[in-house]
Design a protein around this motif. Structure first.
Motif, PDB file in Angstrom:
ATOM      1  N   ALA A 144       0.826  -1.212   0.000  1.00 61.32           N
ATOM      2  CA  ALA A 144       0.000   0.000   0.000  1.00 61.32           C
ATOM      3  C   ALA A 144       0.859   1.261   0.000  1.00 61.32           C
ATOM      4  CB  ALA A 144      -0.933  -0.007   1.205  1.00 61.32           C
ATOM      5  N   ILE A 145       1.929   1.239   0.771  1.00 58.24           N
ATOM      6  CA  ILE A 145       2.787   2.420   0.888  1.00 58.24           C
ATOM      7  C   ILE A 145       3.617   2.622  -0.377  1.00 58.24           C
ATOM      8  CG2 ILE A 145       4.708   3.408   2.186  1.00 58.24           C
ATOM      9  CD1 ILE A 145       3.546   1.786   4.612  1.00 58.24           C
ATOM     10  N   LEU A 146       4.180   1.542  -0.916  1.00 58.97           N
ATOM     11  CA  LEU A 146       4.973   1.646  -2.143  1.00 58.97           C
ATOM     12  C   LEU A 146       4.115   2.120  -3.310  1.00 58.97           C
ATOM     13  CD1 LEU A 146       7.121  -1.610  -1.885  1.00 58.97           C
ATOM     14  CD2 LEU A 146       7.936   0.740  -1.614  1.00 58.97           C
ATOM     15  N   THR A 147       2.886   1.654  -3.365  1.00 57.01           N
ATOM     16  CA  THR A 147       1.983   2.038  -4.452  1.00 57.01           C
ATOM     17  C   THR A 147       1.777   3.551  -4.485  1.00 57.01           C
ATOM     18  OG1 THR A 147       0.835  -0.093  -4.376  1.00 57.01           O
ATOM     19  CG2 THR A 147      -0.352   1.735  -5.386  1.00 57.01           C
ATOM     20  N   ARG A 148       1.819   4.183  -3.309  1.00 59.63           N
ATOM     21  CA  ARG A 148       1.646   5.641  -3.236  1.00 59.63           C
ATOM     22  C   ARG A 148       2.974   6.385  -3.389  1.00 59.63           C
ATOM     23  NH1 ARG A 148      -3.426   6.936  -1.074  1.00 59.63           N
ATOM     24  NH2 ARG A 148      -2.894   9.085  -1.677  1.00 59.63           N
ATOM     25  N   GLY A 149       4.037   5.660  -3.726  1.00 57.20           N
ATOM     26  CA  GLY A 149       5.315   6.313  -4.015  1.00 57.20           C
ATOM     27  C   GLY A 149       6.123   6.740  -2.814  1.00 57.20           C
ATOM     28  N   LYS A 150       5.979   6.022  -1.690  1.00 62.48           N
ATOM     29  CA  LYS A 150       6.763   6.328  -0.499  1.00 62.48           C
ATOM     30  C   LYS A 150       7.909   5.325  -0.368  1.00 62.48           C
ATOM     31  CE  LYS A 150       3.677   9.394   0.954  1.00 62.48           C
ATOM     32  NZ  LYS A 150       3.896  10.853   0.867  1.00 62.48           N
ATOM     33  N   HIS A 151       9.035   5.792   0.158  1.00 63.45           N
ATOM     34  CA  HIS A 151      10.161   4.910   0.448  1.00 63.45           C
ATOM     35  C   HIS A 151       9.849   4.093   1.708  1.00 63.45           C
ATOM     36  CE1 HIS A 151      12.508   7.327  -2.387  1.00 63.45           C
ATOM     37  NE2 HIS A 151      12.059   8.401  -1.772  1.00 63.45           N
ATOM     38  N   ILE A 152      10.429   2.888   1.780  1.00 66.42           N
ATOM     39  CA  ILE A 152      10.174   2.012   2.937  1.00 66.42           C
ATOM     40  C   ILE A 152      11.467   1.384   3.430  1.00 66.42           C
ATOM     41  CG2 ILE A 152       9.187  -0.198   3.669  1.00 66.42           C
ATOM     42  CD1 ILE A 152       6.775   0.341   2.007  1.00 66.42           C
ATOM     43  N   ILE A 153      11.630   1.382   4.752  1.00 69.52           N
ATOM     44  CA  ILE A 153      12.583   0.490   5.409  1.00 69.52           C
ATOM     45  C   ILE A 153      11.749  -0.384   6.336  1.00 69.52           C
ATOM     46  CG2 ILE A 153      13.121   2.247   7.171  1.00 69.52           C
ATOM     47  CD1 ILE A 153      15.936   0.913   7.347  1.00 69.52           C
ATOM     48  N   CYS A 154      11.781  -1.693   6.103  1.00 68.99           N
ATOM     49  CA  CYS A 154      10.890  -2.630   6.794  1.00 68.99           C
ATOM     50  C   CYS A 154      11.708  -3.601   7.621  1.00 68.99           C
ATOM     51  CB  CYS A 154      10.036  -3.380   5.765  1.00 68.99           C
ATOM     52  SG  CYS A 154       8.933  -4.623   6.475  1.00 68.99           S
ATOM     53  N   GLU A 155      11.274  -3.823   8.844  1.00 69.57           N
ATOM     54  CA  GLU A 155      11.965  -4.761   9.719  1.00 69.57           C
ATOM     55  C   GLU A 155      12.060  -6.148   9.094  1.00 69.57           C
ATOM     56  OE1 GLU A 155      13.798  -5.145  12.326  1.00 69.57           O
ATOM     57  OE2 GLU A 155      13.886  -2.976  12.633  1.00 69.57           O
ATOM     58  N   LYS A 156      13.146  -6.803   9.445  1.00 71.37           N
ATOM     59  CA  LYS A 156      13.331  -8.182   8.989  1.00 71.37           C
ATOM     60  C   LYS A 156      12.357  -9.093   9.722  1.00 71.37           C
ATOM     61  CE  LYS A 156      14.970  -9.339  13.008  1.00 71.37           C
ATOM     62  NZ  LYS A 156      14.179 -10.208  13.869  1.00 71.37           N
ATOM     63  N   PRO A 157      11.983 -10.222   9.106  1.00 67.05           N
ATOM     64  CA  PRO A 157      12.144 -10.516   7.680  1.00 67.05           C
ATOM     65  C   PRO A 157      11.049  -9.797   6.889  1.00 67.05           C
ATOM     66  CG  PRO A 157      11.024 -12.330   8.753  1.00 67.05           C
ATOM     67  CD  PRO A 157      11.339 -11.325   9.841  1.00 67.05           C
ATOM     68  N   LEU A 158      11.368  -9.430   5.658  1.00 66.60           N
ATOM     69  CA  LEU A 158      10.406  -8.675   4.861  1.00 66.60           C
ATOM     70  C   LEU A 158       9.096  -9.426   4.699  1.00 66.60           C
ATOM     71  CD1 LEU A 158      12.734  -7.240   2.065  1.00 66.60           C
ATOM     72  CD2 LEU A 158      11.729  -6.014   4.000  1.00 66.60           C
ATOM     73  N   CYS A 159       9.181 -10.654   4.187  1.00 62.89           N
ATOM     74  CA  CYS A 159       7.988 -11.482   3.960  1.00 62.89           C
ATOM     75  C   CYS A 159       8.374 -12.938   4.148  1.00 62.89           C
ATOM     76  CB  CYS A 159       7.428 -11.297   2.547  1.00 62.89           C
ATOM     77  SG  CYS A 159       6.947  -9.610   2.126  1.00 62.89           S
ATOM     78  N   ALA A 160       7.396 -13.754   4.435  1.00 63.07           N
ATOM     79  CA  ALA A 160       7.652 -15.187   4.616  1.00 63.07           C
ATOM     80  C   ALA A 160       7.923 -15.890   3.293  1.00 63.07           C
ATOM     81  CB  ALA A 160       6.462 -15.836   5.319  1.00 63.07           C
ATOM     82  N   GLN A 161       7.401 -15.344   2.195  1.00 63.90           N
ATOM     83  CA  GLN A 161       7.574 -15.964   0.883  1.00 63.90           C
ATOM     84  C   GLN A 161       8.417 -15.060  -0.017  1.00 63.90           C
ATOM     85  OE1 GLN A 161       4.317 -15.427   2.119  1.00 63.90           O
ATOM     86  NE2 GLN A 161       4.263 -17.447   3.104  1.00 63.90           N
ATOM     87  N   ALA A 162       9.382 -15.672  -0.704  1.00 62.51           N
ATOM     88  CA  ALA A 162      10.307 -14.898  -1.533  1.00 62.51           C
ATOM     89  C   ALA A 162       9.604 -14.210  -2.695  1.00 62.51           C
ATOM     90  CB  ALA A 162      11.410 -15.813  -2.058  1.00 62.51           C
ATOM     91  N   ASP A 163       8.551 -14.819  -3.235  1.00 63.84           N
ATOM     92  CA  ASP A 163       7.882 -14.179  -4.372  1.00 63.84           C
ATOM     93  C   ASP A 163       7.258 -12.849  -3.969  1.00 63.84           C
ATOM     94  OD1 ASP A 163       5.868 -15.310  -2.830  1.00 63.84           O
ATOM     95  OD2 ASP A 163       4.714 -16.053  -4.530  1.00 63.84           O
ATOM     96  N   LYS A 164       6.848 -12.715  -2.707  1.00 64.59           N
ATOM     97  CA  LYS A 164       6.311 -11.446  -2.232  1.00 64.59           C
ATOM     98  C   LYS A 164       7.414 -10.394  -2.110  1.00 64.59           C
ATOM     99  CE  LYS A 164       2.390 -13.399   0.313  1.00 64.59           C
ATOM    100  NZ  LYS A 164       1.788 -13.612   1.650  1.00 64.59           N
ATOM    101  N   VAL A 165       8.587 -10.823  -1.677  1.00 63.39           N
ATOM    102  CA  VAL A 165       9.713  -9.895  -1.598  1.00 63.39           C
ATOM    103  C   VAL A 165      10.072  -9.395  -2.996  1.00 63.39           C
ATOM    104  CG1 VAL A 165      12.129  -9.592  -0.926  1.00 63.39           C
ATOM    105  CG2 VAL A 165      10.609 -11.007   0.482  1.00 63.39           C
TER     106      VAL A 165
END
Length: 332
Positions: free
Chosen positions: A82-103
């Motif tokens: 949701a945040i990336l879609t609106r053009g905002k930068h993100i730093i997200c705590e590890k782990p990003l996602c449980a599935q690599a395809d989502k990353v």
């Protein structure tokens, strides 16, 4: 300075705020929480002007340049998207996602929108990483590596008393590998690449979460042994052994208390310790640099993106090998 917002109100979020402010590069402008009262209290405590209980509203706020995401793992994908879609930068705590395809999907979305999407893993931004790499060049051919992060969870007693903290709930996509093992997988893949062969085992709790685990990574000339646990406290730390010496690291997550023992018995202290917020300040500093100096930092940022995907791929395979499954693995 850039303005940032936060998602989350736990201690890790507070340390990141302290770290980001300590750089002099970031100003906290907004906080998000699903609970309005909690958001307002957190904002007052840390001096944020805006509060949100709606992700879309946070993502659309013109006073927010970037967002630090420290919500439960299971929420990362939807919130980051949701945040990336609106053009905002993100730093997200590890782990990003449980599935690599989502990353991969989120990284591609960030590239499409021209924004930075970075995993908040301390290993890469730490200045002491270069001290480690230089020390490894001094110990000759490396033949054995032991990477350990075993730390008794502060939530374990609550679990043993019959509660179900998020950290031991598979629906939250957590557990020992996701919370602690990741700190060992990162340096292993960064320093040595993907192994030719590997095997892994986990001990599961009644909830299905992994309480501990071990991974053996086989390379042509070395073994890398990873151990991690949320139910016991380690006493030995990690070490990387070469034919001419050994690098010992008490804290693999922060590269804290690092020393070099050469084959003649001499010992050299390489690095001590830093406070948590200063460690996280290194992440905030790199995040700022990737945003404001994209050409100069392009290769570093590309490395961060590539490694975050490789780590997600490897950890997903380890989980499946060990039977550590989350509802989202089935698309639920």
């Amino acid at each position: 300075m850039l303005n940032f917002g936060t998602i989350g109100s736990g201690w890790i979020c507070e340390e990141y705020i302290r770290g980001a402010k300590s750089t002099g590069l970031w100003r906290l402008s907004a906080v998000y929480s699903r609970d309005k009262a909690r958001a307002e209290e957190f904002a007052r405590k840390h001096g944020a002007e805006h509060t949100f209980t709606d992700i879309e509203a946070l993502a659309g706020c013109p006073q927010v340049d970037a967002v630090y995401v420290a919500s439960p793992n299971a929420l990362h994908y939807e919130q980051c998207k949701a945040i990336l879609t609106r053009g905002k930068h993100i730093i997200c705590e590890k782990p990003l996602c449980a599935q690599a395809d989502k990353v991969r999907e989120l990284a591609e979305l960030a590239a499409e929108k021209g924004v930075v999407f970075m995993e908040a893993i301390m290993f890469l931004p730490l200045p002491q990483r270069k001290i480690l790499e230089e020390a490894l060049r001094r110990i000759g051919r490396i033949n054995m590596v032991k990477l350990d992060f075993c730390q008794r969870s502060s939530k374990l007693d609550a679990y043993l008393s019959g509660s179900l903290p998020n950290i031991f709930n598979p629906k939250m996509e957590t557990g020992a590998l996701m919370d602690l093992g990741v700190y060992c997988v990162y340096p292993a893949l960064y320093l040595f690449g993907r192994p030719e062969k590997w095997s892994a085992r986990s001990v599961l709790m009644e909830t299905g979460a992994d309480q501990s685990g071990a991974i053996i990574m086989e390379y042509p000339d070395k073994l890398v042994n990873i151990t991690y646990s949320k139910v016991g406290q380690a006493g030995a730390g990690s070490d990387l052994q070469g034919v001419d010496g050994t690098v010992a690291v008490e804290s693999i997550s922060t590269l804290g208390n690092m020393s070099l023992r050469m084959k003649d018995g001499s010992v050299e202290t390489l690095f001590g310790r830093e406070e948590k917020h200063l460690l996280m300040g290194h992440e905030a500093r790199d995040f700022y640099r990737f945003i404001t100096h994209p050409d100069e930092s392009r290769e570093e940022y590309a490395l961060c993106t590539r490694l975050s995907i490789e780590v997600a791929e490897f950890m997903e395979q380890v989980r499946r090998e060990c039977g550590v499954l989350f509802p989202s693995d089935k698309g639920e």
